[in-house]
Design an enzyme around this catalytic site. Sequence first.
Site, PDB file in Angstrom:
ATOM      1  N   HIS A 159       0.810  -1.223   0.000  1.00 48.15           N
ATOM      2  CA  HIS A 159       0.000   0.000   0.000  1.00 48.15           C
ATOM      3  C   HIS A 159       0.840   1.269   0.000  1.00 48.15           C
ATOM      4  O   HIS A 159       0.331   2.353  -0.251  1.00 48.15           O
ATOM      5  CB  HIS A 159      -0.933   0.010   1.217  1.00 48.15           C
ATOM      6  CG  HIS A 159      -2.028  -1.008   1.106  1.00 48.15           C
ATOM      7  ND1 HIS A 159      -3.325  -0.682   0.798  1.00 48.15           N
ATOM      8  CD2 HIS A 159      -2.015  -2.365   1.234  1.00 48.15           C
ATOM      9  CE1 HIS A 159      -4.069  -1.781   0.751  1.00 48.15           C
ATOM     10  NE2 HIS A 159      -3.291  -2.817   1.007  1.00 48.15           N
ATOM     11  N   ASP A 367       3.630   9.529  -0.788  1.00 48.58           N
ATOM     12  CA  ASP A 367       2.416   8.826  -0.348  1.00 48.58           C
ATOM     13  C   ASP A 367       2.126   7.727  -1.370  1.00 48.58           C
ATOM     14  O   ASP A 367       2.236   7.970  -2.575  1.00 48.58           O
ATOM     15  CB  ASP A 367       1.241   9.831  -0.336  1.00 48.58           C
ATOM     16  CG  ASP A 367       0.193   9.513   0.723  1.00 48.58           C
ATOM     17  OD1 ASP A 367       0.085   8.341   1.112  1.00 48.58           O
ATOM     18  OD2 ASP A 367      -0.527  10.441   1.139  1.00 48.58           O
TER      19      ASP A 367
HETATM   20  C1  GDG Z   1      -1.997   4.038   3.413  1.00 48.67           C
HETATM   21  C2  GDG Z   1      -0.996   4.698   2.456  1.00 48.67           C
HETATM   22  C3  GDG Z   1      -2.722   4.580   0.653  1.00 48.67           C
HETATM   23  C4  GDG Z   1      -8.544   9.916   8.231  1.00 48.67           C
HETATM   24  N1  GDG Z   1      -8.987  10.596   9.301  1.00 48.67           N
HETATM   25  C5  GDG Z   1     -10.200  10.093   9.574  1.00 48.67           C
HETATM   26  C6  GDG Z   1     -10.502   9.100   8.658  1.00 48.67           C
HETATM   27  N2  GDG Z   1      -9.460   8.997   7.851  1.00 48.67           N
HETATM   28  C7  GDG Z   1      -9.408   8.043   6.728  1.00 48.67           C
HETATM   29  C8  GDG Z   1      -9.526   8.773   5.401  1.00 48.67           C
HETATM   30  C9  GDG Z   1      -8.907   7.759   4.459  1.00 48.67           C
HETATM   31  C10 GDG Z   1      -7.880   7.060   5.347  1.00 48.67           C
HETATM   32  O1  GDG Z   1      -8.188   7.355   6.696  1.00 48.67           O
HETATM   33  C11 GDG Z   1      -6.474   7.573   5.081  1.00 48.67           C
HETATM   34  O2  GDG Z   1      -6.038   7.014   3.876  1.00 48.67           O
HETATM   35  P1  GDG Z   1      -4.831   7.631   3.050  1.00 48.67           P
HETATM   36  O3  GDG Z   1      -4.770   6.916   1.759  1.00 48.67           O
HETATM   37  O4  GDG Z   1      -5.062   9.097   2.885  1.00 48.67           O
HETATM   38  O5  GDG Z   1      -3.518   7.462   3.932  1.00 48.67           O
HETATM   39  P2  GDG Z   1      -2.838   6.291   4.881  1.00 48.67           P
HETATM   40  O6  GDG Z   1      -3.578   6.110   6.133  1.00 48.67           O
HETATM   41  O7  GDG Z   1      -1.426   6.720   5.038  1.00 48.67           O
HETATM   42  O8  GDG Z   1      -2.933   4.932   4.018  1.00 48.67           O
HETATM   43  C12 GDG Z   1      -1.751   5.496   1.394  1.00 48.67           C
HETATM   44  C13 GDG Z   1      -3.592   3.797   1.625  1.00 48.67           C
HETATM   45  O9  GDG Z   1      -2.799   3.117   2.607  1.00 48.67           O
HETATM   46  C14 GDG Z   1      -4.441   2.753   0.897  1.00 48.67           C
HETATM   47  O10 GDG Z   1      -3.673   1.895   0.120  1.00 48.67           O
HETATM   48  O11 GDG Z   1      -3.550   5.391  -0.158  1.00 48.67           O
HETATM   49  O12 GDG Z   1      -0.835   6.064   0.482  1.00 48.67           O
HETATM   50  O13 GDG Z   1      -0.098   5.551   3.159  1.00 48.67           O
HETATM   51  O14 GDG Z   1      -9.839   6.813   4.036  1.00 48.67           O
HETATM   52  O15 GDG Z   1     -10.875   9.061   5.139  1.00 48.67           O
HETATM   53  N3  GDG Z   1     -11.658   8.401   8.637  1.00 48.67           N
HETATM   54  C15 GDG Z   1     -12.588   8.708   9.591  1.00 48.67           C
HETATM   55  N4  GDG Z   1     -12.343   9.667  10.535  1.00 48.67           N
HETATM   56  C16 GDG Z   1     -11.191  10.393  10.567  1.00 48.67           C
HETATM   57  O16 GDG Z   1     -11.003  11.252  11.434  1.00 48.67           O
HETATM   58  N5  GDG Z   1     -13.747   8.059   9.586  1.00 48.67           N
END
Ligand code: GDG
Length: 458
Positions: A159, A367
């Site tokens: 990921h 990222d």
């Molecule tokens: C890894 C990789 C890759 C955040 N705050 C809240 C909340 N979130 C949710 C967001 C989103 C998720 O968390 C974060 O996903 P990201 O993709 O932005 O980043 P990582 O956590 O670093 O994820 C990344 C991912 O894996 C998938 O393969 O895209 O590059 O680093 O869904 O919405 N959700 C809720 N409350 C919050 O306060 N409900």
Amino acid sequence: MRSTSSFLVVANRLPVDRVGDREWRRSPGGLVTAIAPVMQRRDGAWLGWTGAAGEELKPFDHDGMHLIPVPLSAREVELYYEGFSNATLWPLYHDVVAPPVYSRVFWDAYRAVNERFARAAADVADPGAVVWIQDYHLQLVPMILRRLRPDLKIGFFLHIPFPPIELFCQLPWRSEIVEGLLGADLVGFQRPGGASNFLRLCRRLLGLHTHRNEIYVDGRTVRVDAFPISVDFAEFDQLARDPRVQDRAKEIRAELGDPEHVLLGVDRLDYTKGIGQRLKAFGELLDEGVITPDEAVFVQVATPTREGVPAYARLRNEIELRVGRINGEHGMLGRQPISYLHQSYDREELAALYCAADVLVVTPLRDGMNLVAKEYVSCRFDLRGALVLSEFAGAADELRQAFLVNPYDIEGMKRAMLAAMRATPHELARRMRSLRRRVATHNVDKWANDFLSALEER
Ligand code: GDG
């Protein structure tokens, strides 16, 4: 209860969180949403840790999914999870934006835990079952599992980014990790660049023969490819159209004092996300008087994460210092230019924030993909809203109509934020229409189906 399955997902965490002492709730997030239907169709099972150290639970069913807990002791959480996974691999794979810790004690724990996950999977897989292993915590599982169960079809998806060979080779256990991954039949990355970094590494480090996107190893071929992950477009689109979410979005803007521009950041409080850089850019726009605190407000949701890792505690102090300075210099009684929220929110509130924001600012230094950017696009059925997006996020390969920025270039970020704030409704609609087309046709179902079909073709 079934004792074996023909489809297994193996991940560090089970896809459920505890509510109270006994109840479970399905974790939010696209991965579970995408995989749950496949699990139900194929009578699958998910192996992972419950999130509580020292807990030993029997397999159980939840929400149509068969869940098999893999236990971790408190010491293993410290050494394998916070240590090797999040203090060694995480910074190394993200361009060394923080110095990785190379510790033999961390490594020993990582190996032992990977062995446990592999054995647990070997015990419950039907003959010829499909096993899908997720992410950087479990890179040794493919090879250990292959040795135990050569009959299985093994897929691995990373990921996070896969770094260039020049950085990866710092790792004292580099060959072991690459050999671990080569136990899979298919190794998936977010971006084509990650796949080519891995192919080059196999040739240069292990002297293996490769042809196009295949690697020849021990009489087998391993396929390597990019499978950009996505979100459940329809779910976010529908959520955003819900009148309660729309009302809440209006309320949020009113609570912020109805400024002309609301800028938003939503991230785990992680040093890869470029939170400090974007706040610096916003602060300089205020310092220079290009924007005024009446005109523009920045809302930064920084979800608590990995608080046991020292670099995260330091980052929290740095960000809070910066927010305090900017608010101290530019705030007024009862009004602050930055609303900083070190909290997590439910999905409805998140969707309302996306709908309330004129500009979503996503500026990671590196990222894998960044789902927040795709969630925002999915919510903007009104074709309003601008996306400022780092070219170092995987999402930048697909979301070409965003205002793309280099997060190391503060002047460039200031220009992009201003351009996003000042764009005409016509320009915003043109950009958003194209962004939405991409996410709607490349949603998380497509990601899971593409990966699993490629794996089954092997
Ligand atoms: C890894 C990789 C890759 C955040 N705050 C809240 C909340 N979130 C949710 C967001 C989103 C998720 O968390 C974060 O996903 P990201 O993709 O932005 O980043 P990582 O956590 O670093 O994820 C990344 C991912 O894996 C998938 O393969 O895209 O590059 O680093 O869904 O919405 N959700 C809720 N409350 C919050 O306060 N409900």
